[in-house]
Design a protein around this motif. Structure first.
Motif, PDB file in Angstrom:
ATOM      1  N   ARG A  53    -163.300  -5.967  -2.934  1.00 59.21           N
ATOM      2  CA  ARG A  53    -161.932  -5.919  -3.466  1.00 59.21           C
ATOM      3  C   ARG A  53    -161.784  -6.864  -4.670  1.00 59.21           C
ATOM      4  NH1 ARG A  53    -157.430  -4.034  -0.229  1.00 59.21           N
ATOM      5  NH2 ARG A  53    -155.486  -4.587  -1.224  1.00 59.21           N
ATOM      6  N   VAL A  54    -162.339  -8.072  -4.556  1.00 59.95           N
ATOM      7  CA  VAL A  54    -162.260  -9.046  -5.644  1.00 59.95           C
ATOM      8  C   VAL A  54    -163.006  -8.521  -6.875  1.00 59.95           C
ATOM      9  CG1 VAL A  54    -162.954 -11.372  -6.385  1.00 59.95           C
ATOM     10  CG2 VAL A  54    -161.908 -11.032  -4.136  1.00 59.95           C
ATOM     11  N   VAL A  55    -164.163  -7.930  -6.665  1.00 57.62           N
ATOM     12  CA  VAL A  55    -164.945  -7.392  -7.775  1.00 57.62           C
ATOM     13  C   VAL A  55    -164.174  -6.255  -8.463  1.00 57.62           C
ATOM     14  CG1 VAL A  55    -167.088  -6.195  -8.387  1.00 57.62           C
ATOM     15  CG2 VAL A  55    -167.161  -8.159  -6.853  1.00 57.62           C
ATOM     16  N   VAL A  56    -163.512  -5.416  -7.693  1.00 53.34           N
ATOM     17  CA  VAL A  56    -162.707  -4.337  -8.281  1.00 53.34           C
ATOM     18  C   VAL A  56    -161.570  -4.932  -9.111  1.00 53.34           C
ATOM     19  CG1 VAL A  56    -161.074  -2.475  -7.738  1.00 53.34           C
ATOM     20  CG2 VAL A  56    -163.286  -2.576  -6.578  1.00 53.34           C
ATOM     21  N   ILE A  57    -160.922  -5.957  -8.598  1.00 51.56           N
ATOM     22  CA  ILE A  57    -159.823  -6.607  -9.327  1.00 51.56           C
ATOM     23  C   ILE A  57    -160.328  -7.184 -10.642  1.00 51.56           C
ATOM     24  CG2 ILE A  57    -158.169  -8.524  -9.296  1.00 51.56           C
ATOM     25  CD1 ILE A  57    -158.108  -8.146  -6.176  1.00 51.56           C
ATOM     26  N   LYS A  58    -161.426  -7.935 -10.594  1.00 48.26           N
ATOM     27  CA  LYS A  58    -161.979  -8.558 -11.808  1.00 48.26           C
ATOM     28  C   LYS A  58    -162.395  -7.491 -12.822  1.00 48.26           C
ATOM     29  CE  LYS A  58    -162.515 -12.067 -12.943  1.00 48.26           C
ATOM     30  NZ  LYS A  58    -161.559 -12.869 -13.740  1.00 48.26           N
ATOM     31  N   THR A  59    -163.046  -6.461 -12.369  1.00 49.51           N
ATOM     32  CA  THR A  59    -163.486  -5.404 -13.277  1.00 49.51           C
ATOM     33  C   THR A  59    -162.291  -4.722 -13.922  1.00 49.51           C
ATOM     34  OG1 THR A  59    -165.466  -5.061 -11.935  1.00 49.51           O
ATOM     35  CG2 THR A  59    -164.851  -3.289 -13.450  1.00 49.51           C
ATOM     36  N   ALA A  60    -161.287  -4.428 -13.134  1.00 51.40           N
ATOM     37  CA  ALA A  60    -160.081  -3.785 -13.677  1.00 51.40           C
ATOM     38  C   ALA A  60    -159.393  -4.680 -14.696  1.00 51.40           C
ATOM     39  CB  ALA A  60    -159.124  -3.430 -12.539  1.00 51.40           C
ATOM     40  N   GLN A  61    -159.338  -5.977 -14.420  1.00 53.88           N
ATOM     41  CA  GLN A  61    -158.747  -6.917 -15.381  1.00 53.88           C
ATOM     42  C   GLN A  61    -159.544  -6.925 -16.684  1.00 53.88           C
ATOM     43  OE1 GLN A  61    -158.497 -10.528 -12.782  1.00 53.88           O
ATOM     44  NE2 GLN A  61    -156.503 -10.715 -13.781  1.00 53.88           N
ATOM     45  N   GLN A  62    -160.848  -6.929 -16.580  1.00 55.62           N
ATOM     46  CA  GLN A  62    -161.689  -6.940 -17.775  1.00 55.62           C
ATOM     47  C   GLN A  62    -161.509  -5.669 -18.597  1.00 55.62           C
ATOM     48  OE1 GLN A  62    -165.523  -7.638 -16.012  1.00 55.62           O
ATOM     49  NE2 GLN A  62    -165.264  -9.858 -16.010  1.00 55.62           N
ATOM     50  N   LEU A  63    -161.099  -4.596 -17.953  1.00 59.67           N
ATOM     51  CA  LEU A  63    -160.882  -3.327 -18.649  1.00 59.67           C
ATOM     52  C   LEU A  63    -159.447  -3.185 -19.137  1.00 59.67           C
ATOM     53  CD1 LEU A  63    -162.991  -1.007 -16.347  1.00 59.67           C
ATOM     54  CD2 LEU A  63    -163.602  -1.903 -18.596  1.00 59.67           C
ATOM     55  N   GLY A  64    -158.650  -4.248 -18.960  1.00 60.38           N
ATOM     56  CA  GLY A  64    -157.303  -4.250 -19.522  1.00 60.38           C
ATOM     57  C   GLY A  64    -156.194  -3.825 -18.585  1.00 60.38           C
ATOM     58  N   MET A  65    -156.484  -3.649 -17.314  1.00 61.14           N
ATOM     59  CA  MET A  65    -155.446  -3.278 -16.360  1.00 61.14           C
ATOM     60  C   MET A  65    -154.624  -4.516 -16.012  1.00 61.14           C
ATOM     61  SD  MET A  65    -156.107  -0.068 -15.950  1.00 61.14           S
ATOM     62  CE  MET A  65    -155.175   0.433 -14.532  1.00 61.14           C
ATOM     63  N   SER A  66    -153.330  -4.334 -15.881  1.00 54.55           N
ATOM     64  CA  SER A  66    -152.459  -5.447 -15.502  1.00 54.55           C
ATOM     65  C   SER A  66    -152.575  -5.695 -14.001  1.00 54.55           C
ATOM     66  CB  SER A  66    -151.012  -5.129 -15.859  1.00 54.55           C
ATOM     67  OG  SER A  66    -150.499  -4.124 -14.990  1.00 54.55           O
TER      68      SER A  66
ATOM     69  N   ALA B 165    -154.222   8.755 -18.861  1.00 51.33           N
ATOM     70  CA  ALA B 165    -153.030   8.642 -19.711  1.00 51.33           C
ATOM     71  C   ALA B 165    -153.191   7.496 -20.700  1.00 51.33           C
ATOM     72  CB  ALA B 165    -151.784   8.440 -18.845  1.00 51.33           C
ATOM     73  N   ARG B 166    -153.742   6.385 -20.246  1.00 50.19           N
ATOM     74  CA  ARG B 166    -153.963   5.245 -21.140  1.00 50.19           C
ATOM     75  C   ARG B 166    -154.981   5.599 -22.224  1.00 50.19           C
ATOM     76  NH1 ARG B 166    -154.944  -0.658 -18.918  1.00 50.19           N
ATOM     77  NH2 ARG B 166    -152.719  -0.445 -18.767  1.00 50.19           N
ATOM     78  N   ILE B 167    -156.040   6.277 -21.847  1.00 50.02           N
ATOM     79  CA  ILE B 167    -157.052   6.691 -22.820  1.00 50.02           C
ATOM     80  C   ILE B 167    -156.431   7.609 -23.866  1.00 50.02           C
ATOM     81  CG2 ILE B 167    -159.130   8.120 -23.097  1.00 50.02           C
ATOM     82  CD1 ILE B 167    -160.040   6.918 -20.344  1.00 50.02           C
ATOM     83  N   GLU B 168    -155.595   8.516 -23.430  1.00 48.66           N
ATOM     84  CA  GLU B 168    -154.932   9.423 -24.375  1.00 48.66           C
ATOM     85  C   GLU B 168    -154.067   8.646 -25.367  1.00 48.66           C
ATOM     86  OE1 GLU B 168    -154.436  12.759 -26.320  1.00 48.66           O
ATOM     87  OE2 GLU B 168    -155.681  12.646 -24.520  1.00 48.66           O
TER      88      GLU B 168
END
Length: 141
Positions: free
Chosen positions: A47-60, A95-98
């Motif tokens: 779960r922590v790794v998913v959170i960190k990865t998502a943050q690095q990809l610009g997810m809030s 949607a974000r990619i678009e």
């Protein structure tokens, strides 16, 4: 098997303060042992790794929390539960990619514009759609 905050931090390659922050935001949870020390289930690492990865990809953090809210908090998610979360997340990411592609493909028209050419701006006012809103300044998303 339960893990200490230090063990989780080391395995997930994050600072202990990061785990405390995620816990404060409700993204992860721990419990206290008899010595009042934080303990985490081993499944929290993913779960922590998913959170960190998502943050690095610009997810809030809000977007991450929304996605993770569909996963169980009392046990490691099954493959089906992870897949369902990922499928919902893919819609948001598409949607974000678009939006990013639109920005990238039309950004060159902004050079020297300063948004003074609001009638022809493909980013702020595509096809002069704000003209129907009347005269004066009208904001678009």
């Amino acid at each position: 098997m339960d893990m200490s905050v230090g063990q989780v931090a080391k395995r997930a390659d994050v600072k202990i303060s990061t785990l405390h922050f995620y816990e404060q935001k409700g993204l992860i949870q721990s419990w206290r042992n008899s010595g009042n020390q934080r303990r985490y289930d081993r499944s929290i690492i993913r779960r922590v790794v998913v959170i960190k990865t998502a943050q690095q990809l610009g997810m809030s953090l809000q977007e991450i929390a929304q996605a993770l809210s569909h996963l169980p908090r009392d046990h490691a998610p099954t493959e089906e539960e992870w897949r369902a979360m990922a499928d919902r997340w893919k819609i948001q990411l598409d949607a974000r990619i678009e939006r990013l592609l639109t920005l990238r493909n039309n950004l060159d028209e902004c050079i020297g514009c300063g948004c003074l050419s609001i009638k022809k701006c493909k980013l702020r006012n595509p096809e002069d759609m704000l003209a129907n809103s009347g005269k004066g300044a009208v904001l678009w998303k």
